[in-house]
Design an enzyme around this catalytic site. Structure first.
Site, PDB file in Angstrom:
ATOM      1  N   SER A 140       0.839  -1.199   0.000  1.00 45.15           N
ATOM      2  CA  SER A 140       0.000   0.000   0.000  1.00 45.15           C
ATOM      3  C   SER A 140       0.872   1.245   0.000  1.00 45.15           C
ATOM      4  CB  SER A 140      -0.887   0.004   1.249  1.00 45.15           C
ATOM      5  OG  SER A 140      -1.538   1.253   1.423  1.00 45.15           O
ATOM      6  N   TYR A 153      -3.497  -0.955  10.290  1.00 44.95           N
ATOM      7  CA  TYR A 153      -3.496  -1.346   8.875  1.00 44.95           C
ATOM      8  C   TYR A 153      -2.163  -0.954   8.245  1.00 44.95           C
ATOM      9  CZ  TYR A 153      -4.614  -1.319   3.881  1.00 44.95           C
ATOM     10  OH  TYR A 153      -4.599  -1.538   2.530  1.00 44.95           O
TER      11      TYR A 153
END
Length: 251
Positions: A140, A153
């Site tokens: 990410s 996360y």
């Protein structure tokens, strides 16, 4: 890397990035197997793309992973393992004591990190036996710079980022023919980000970049804002942190 004739397993292939990847891998002549936790979504994906093999499997579940491996072995195996499945918990304020912190972190680590390692371990020898095998791990933009509202996360994606780098190096040392790719998406327009007002890239454009990177053997595939943020972060981590977390002073 040649995609035509390859068999690819896409985890979390029933929606968003995974479903778009299914479409584009098929268009490039690959055979596709998808997994997901929701049987109705698997059935819908199968109806949309009849050539796809759809298998119900939870990326966080150890017994599901073993069952998935056994089924795929019976089907003749795969050439590419695309670890696409990912989860994110609701926004967290770590400064306020809350049991949701550990619950969210456990969920995210189990799917986003440990689930990837588990599948890689199960399929590694199968991939090594192929003339040209590959693993694709989706990290990410937040593996470069953390989000203050998605701290655990972000941490799970950082863990996957470093794991991916070292896995690639270990396989190179072993002179393995298994290639390890890392996809670093920016914010993508999916169900997961539906309530956000951030600038978003479409799953279609993201996967186009992924396919192009695979064909060119580009092992680190930064897409959209991930490209720019990478360079900004190298020059000024403070500015990069501010860009990722602008308008996020309230948690």
């Amino acid at each position: 890397m040649e995609l035509k004739g390859k068999t690819v397993l896409i985890t979390g292939g029933t929606a968003g990035i995974g479903l778009e990847a299914t479409k584009q891998f098929l268009a490039n002549g690959a055979k596709v197997i998808i997994t997901g936790r929701n049987q109705d979504k698997l059935d819908a994906a199968k109806k949309m793309y009849p050539a796809v093999v759809a298998i119900k499997s939870d990326a966080a579940n150890e017994s599901d992973a073993q069952s998935l491996f056994n089924k795929i072995k019976e089907l003749g195996g795969i050439d590419i393992l695309y670890n696409n499945a990912g989860v994110v918990s609701p926004p967290l304020n770590l400064g306020v004591a809350n049991n949701k912190h550990i619950e969210g972190a456990t969920y995210e680590i189990n799917v986003n990190y440990l689930g990837v390692i588990r599948l890689n371990n199960l399929f590694m020898e199968m991939l090594k036996a192929r003339k040209e095998g590959a693993i694709i791990n989706t990290t990410s933009i937040l593996s470069l710079v953390p989000s203050v509202i998605e701290p655990t996360y972000s941490a799970s994606k950082v863990a996957l980022h470093f794991y991916t780098e070292t896995l690639r190096k270990h396989l190179q040392i072993l002179k393995s023919n298994v290639k390890v790719f890392e996809l670093l998406p920016p914010v993508v327009a999916t169900e997961m980000t539906a309530d956000r007002e951030n600038k978003k890239i479409s799953p279609e454009n993201l996967v186009k970049e992924l396919i192009l990177g695979l064909k060119k053997d580009k092992y680190i595939i930064r897409v959209g804002d991930s490209k720019l943020l990478y360079f900004i972060n190298r020059l000024s981590p403070k500015i990069a942190f501010g860009l990722v977390n602008q308008n996020r002073t309230k948690i």
